[in-house]
Motif scaffolding. Structure first.
Motif, PDB file in Angstrom:
ATOM      1  N   THR A   7       0.850  -1.183   0.000  1.00  0.00           N
ATOM      2  CA  THR A   7       0.000   0.000   0.000  1.00  0.00           C
ATOM      3  C   THR A   7       0.888   1.236   0.000  1.00  0.00           C
ATOM      4  O   THR A   7       2.034   1.184   0.440  1.00  0.00           O
ATOM      5  CB  THR A   7      -0.962   0.002   1.207  1.00  0.00           C
ATOM      6  N   LYS A   8       0.337   2.311  -0.503  1.00  0.00           N
ATOM      7  CA  LYS A   8       1.086   3.553  -0.617  1.00  0.00           C
ATOM      8  C   LYS A   8       0.713   4.469   0.540  1.00  0.00           C
ATOM      9  O   LYS A   8      -0.466   4.706   0.803  1.00  0.00           O
ATOM     10  CB  LYS A   8       0.743   4.211  -1.956  1.00  0.00           C
ATOM     11  N   MET A   9       1.705   4.959   1.238  1.00  0.00           N
ATOM     12  CA  MET A   9       1.501   5.971   2.270  1.00  0.00           C
ATOM     13  C   MET A   9       2.012   7.296   1.688  1.00  0.00           C
ATOM     14  O   MET A   9       3.145   7.375   1.232  1.00  0.00           O
ATOM     15  CB  MET A   9       2.266   5.612   3.542  1.00  0.00           C
ATOM     16  N   ILE A  10       1.167   8.300   1.700  1.00  0.00           N
ATOM     17  CA  ILE A  10       1.483   9.573   1.061  1.00  0.00           C
ATOM     18  C   ILE A  10       1.990  10.553   2.112  1.00  0.00           C
ATOM     19  O   ILE A  10       1.316  10.840   3.098  1.00  0.00           O
ATOM     20  CB  ILE A  10       0.242  10.116   0.325  1.00  0.00           C
ATOM     21  N   ARG A  11       3.180  11.045   1.874  1.00  0.00           N
ATOM     22  CA  ARG A  11       3.848  11.907   2.846  1.00  0.00           C
ATOM     23  C   ARG A  11       3.030  13.145   3.195  1.00  0.00           C
ATOM     24  O   ARG A  11       2.913  13.514   4.367  1.00  0.00           O
ATOM     25  CB  ARG A  11       5.225  12.306   2.326  1.00  0.00           C
ATOM     26  N   GLU A  62      -6.642  -3.713   2.882  1.00  0.00           N
ATOM     27  CA  GLU A  62      -7.910  -4.365   2.530  1.00  0.00           C
ATOM     28  C   GLU A  62      -8.519  -3.796   1.248  1.00  0.00           C
ATOM     29  O   GLU A  62      -9.441  -4.372   0.689  1.00  0.00           O
ATOM     30  CB  GLU A  62      -8.910  -4.251   3.684  1.00  0.00           C
ATOM     31  N   TRP A  63      -8.011  -2.660   0.777  1.00  0.00           N
ATOM     32  CA  TRP A  63      -8.479  -2.084  -0.484  1.00  0.00           C
ATOM     33  C   TRP A  63      -7.925  -2.907  -1.631  1.00  0.00           C
ATOM     34  O   TRP A  63      -6.741  -3.265  -1.642  1.00  0.00           O
ATOM     35  CB  TRP A  63      -8.035  -0.620  -0.578  1.00  0.00           C
ATOM     36  N   LYS A  85      -8.917  -1.052 -10.024  1.00  0.00           N
ATOM     37  CA  LYS A  85      -9.696  -1.899 -10.948  1.00  0.00           C
ATOM     38  C   LYS A  85     -10.806  -2.656 -10.234  1.00  0.00           C
ATOM     39  O   LYS A  85     -11.849  -2.917 -10.815  1.00  0.00           O
ATOM     40  CB  LYS A  85      -8.782  -2.882 -11.663  1.00  0.00           C
ATOM     41  N   ASN A  86     -10.584  -3.039  -8.997  1.00  0.00           N
ATOM     42  CA  ASN A  86     -11.568  -3.758  -8.184  1.00  0.00           C
ATOM     43  C   ASN A  86     -11.921  -2.938  -6.956  1.00  0.00           C
ATOM     44  O   ASN A  86     -11.917  -3.450  -5.848  1.00  0.00           O
ATOM     45  CB  ASN A  86     -11.021  -5.124  -7.757  1.00  0.00           C
ATOM     46  N   ASN A  87     -12.211  -1.683  -7.165  1.00  0.00           N
ATOM     47  CA  ASN A  87     -12.390  -0.733  -6.069  1.00  0.00           C
ATOM     48  C   ASN A  87     -13.505  -1.181  -5.112  1.00  0.00           C
ATOM     49  O   ASN A  87     -14.666  -1.228  -5.484  1.00  0.00           O
ATOM     50  CB  ASN A  87     -12.700   0.658  -6.630  1.00  0.00           C
ATOM     51  N   ILE A 111      -9.191   7.715  -0.775  1.00  0.00           N
ATOM     52  CA  ILE A 111      -9.392   6.939  -1.999  1.00  0.00           C
ATOM     53  C   ILE A 111     -10.798   7.216  -2.526  1.00  0.00           C
ATOM     54  O   ILE A 111     -11.766   7.239  -1.756  1.00  0.00           O
ATOM     55  CB  ILE A 111      -9.224   5.428  -1.698  1.00  0.00           C
ATOM     56  N   PRO A 112     -10.939   7.405  -3.851  1.00  0.00           N
ATOM     57  CA  PRO A 112     -12.292   7.650  -4.376  1.00  0.00           C
ATOM     58  C   PRO A 112     -13.177   6.420  -4.226  1.00  0.00           C
ATOM     59  O   PRO A 112     -12.707   5.285  -4.259  1.00  0.00           O
ATOM     60  CB  PRO A 112     -12.059   7.977  -5.852  1.00  0.00           C
TER      61      PRO A 112
END
Length: 166
Positions: free
Chosen positions: A15-19, A44-45, A49-51, A111-112
């Motif tokens: 997963t990406k953690m945004i600074r 868990e996201w 593509k499979n939002n 996240i949208p």
């Protein structure tokens, strides 16, 4: 005998953690346990593509197990993430028809949501200010009287046992 290649190249889940999100006042106001829980919720996201945002499920027990903390500490971390605008409960926890517990569903606000016209999530945490927490959805109390086998009086326990209620 040939090799079974089906499980050889499993993709890593990350997963990406945004600074810039971690430098917000809301992130800095989170408890260390809530900061540690957030990546587990993001795991868990299922990706763009499979939002499944808005349907992300992670129970308090699962979170406690992953973090190595007790259930009350994990519950406080979920409350902290909601209060600071990182998570929103979209479906509260409940008991199923046969008594199985269903964990709550969450929206990760960075996240949208699926089928959204926007490229970005609501990012409620950017609007958070000290002393102005967002509403927290708490789990419903399913046993308002607090009766359990251990708290019933001996006379009531005997009566319930004879009737098959305990």
């Amino acid at each position: 005998m040939g090799r079974d290649k089906r499980n050889e190249y499993k993709a890593e889940h990350y997963t990406k953690m945004i600074r810039s999100h971690m430098e917000t006042p809301a992130w800095r106001a989170l408890s260390p346990t809530a900061q540690a829980l957030y990546p587990w919720v993001k795991f868990e996201w299922k990706g763009p593509k499979n939002n499944n945002n808005g349907k992300i499920g992670l129970s308090v027990r699962q979170a406690a197990d992953r973090l190595g903390v007790n259930i009350k500490t994990a519950a406080r971390a979920f409350h902290d993430l909601q209060a600071k605008g990182f998570l929103v409960v979209t479906r509260p926890a409940s008991l199923g028809l046969h008594g199985e517990a269903k964990s709550p569903c969450f929206e990760i606000t960075e996240i949208p949501l699926p089928h959204s016209d926007h490229n970005e999530g609501r990012k409620l945490f950017r609007q958070w200010k000290d002393g102005q927490d967002f509403p927290v959805q708490k789990a419903a109390i399913h046993n308002p009287r607090g009766h359990t086998r251990n708290t019933l009086s001996p006379k009531t326990a005997r009566t319930c046992s004879k009737n098959g209620n305990v």
